[in-house]
Design a protein around this motif. Structure first.
Motif: not given
Lengths: 230, 230
Positions: A183-184, A187-188, A190-192, B158, B161, B184, B187-188, B191
């Motif tokens: 999941l983490a 997210l990373a 999706q942002q990147a 999660l 992080f 990382a 970024l997470a 998002q």
């Protein structure tokens, strides 16, 4: 049945994934897995990973017709035909050939996974195709999927983590049960993804590769879903 | 001088951070660090973490005036005054009191860090304040900053992080050198922040806590920058 997914960073995580009977996706974006995928896309007959340089040389003595390729500290090894730049693995050089490949982190992680029934090499270049193929098998065999970030000398790797997210993004959401780490990574990613190449270039190993003149490799390996090869 | 930041997940990472002389920020959003921050914000005199339940009971025998608090498997321990719900640590209960606290993961990570000169407890509730305070010390002492995710029974978490990313977001960008894992996490967080509570609720430990009736705790702990306490 839901397919559970995991993301591991260490040799211990690989051992656990093998023990669970998971389909394994080894991720080493820079550059081992990107190189393997490119070689296969350019019609190489097969890629044989070896853990040590010595094993690679011994195997090459037995099969001098194979291409000997690999790196340590990012640099092509003495007497080797090719390094670990995917751009070197052109159709002219690799078509129809077997390739012996040894790299610092990636081939080690692949070999550590060899007791698993199914091992894929994941990269940005083939993220979607890898996700699709791995999920198909996991559904059929009723197992989980373990994403393994090969890292760089055992360290957490930004590009591999984001790539794990890119692969996870391609699993359909409805029959998947992601672990917290997946999941983490999702997210990373999706942002990147809005500026993927730029984000990847902020990583530690990338900066080293660029300092060694491999900027073109980094750009090439940052392309998403270029190949269908798995 | 640039301040290097790291993010670790394992006891080995804590040992390395201590050895480097880093300022350490232990992160355990659900719920140890959120509980400690809330207790201190509600004027508790101090929180004394213990690794085992036995140690907590022994210390409480010596100091029956202290509040005995903690959990195993998320649940308040038998004979304890309080569990590990930050909402229990109201000013009425904790003002001016010492609290003995033992939790499954968080207090263990804090105790593993005790040889470090500076240890902070990080949570969403005090992310910005923690970042500011830790950076001030790291600049003065010319050391790095290690964010340590306490995790849940040794597993990647999660919410921890993402919280590492929230803390990292509050460091000024210009004199910080983030490791790949911190990048990382950043970024997470970027998002996740758009729907922070919802994202946090998708985590594995959260789902367990909610199943045990602690939904209010999860909501409370998902609030960003509520306290200035570090």
């Amino acid at each position: 049945m839901n397919v559970p997914t995991n993301l591991g960073f260490t040799p211990k995580d690989i051992a656990k994934a093998v023990q669970r009977g998971d389909v394994i996706i080894v991720i080493d974006v820079l550059r081992c897995c990107s190189t393997i995928v490119t070689a296969l896309a350019n019609a190489a007959e097969g890629v044989i990973p070896t853990k040590t340089v010595k094993e690679a040389r011994v195997l090459h003595k037995k099969h001098p017709e194979f291409i000997l390729a690999g790196e340590r500290r990012g640099i092509k090894l003495k007497g080797f035909d090719l390094g670990n730049s995917p751009l070197e693995f052109s159709p002219q050089k690799v078509k129809g050939k077997h390739i012996i490949l040894t790299t610092t982190s990636g081939t080690k992680a692949i070999i550590s996974s060899k007791k698993a029934k199914y091992v894929f090499t994941g990269a940005f270049l083939n993220a979607e195709a890898t996700a699709r193929a791995a999920l198909k098998i996991a559904e059929r065999e009723e197992t989980g999927i373990s994403l393994i970030s090969a890292g760089t000398n055992g360290r957490f790797s930004l590009e591999d983590f984001i790539c794990a997210g890119a692969i996870a993004k391609s699993f359909p959401a409805d029959n998947i049960e992601h672990s917290d780490a997946v999941l983490a990574a999702l997210l990373a990613f999706q942002q990147a993804r809005k500026s993927l190449k730029k984000v990847i270039q902020s990583g530690c190993h990338v900066r080293y590769l660029i300092s060694q003149g491999f900027e073109k490799d980094v750009k090439f390996c940052s392309q998403l879903n270029v190949f269908e090869i798995v």
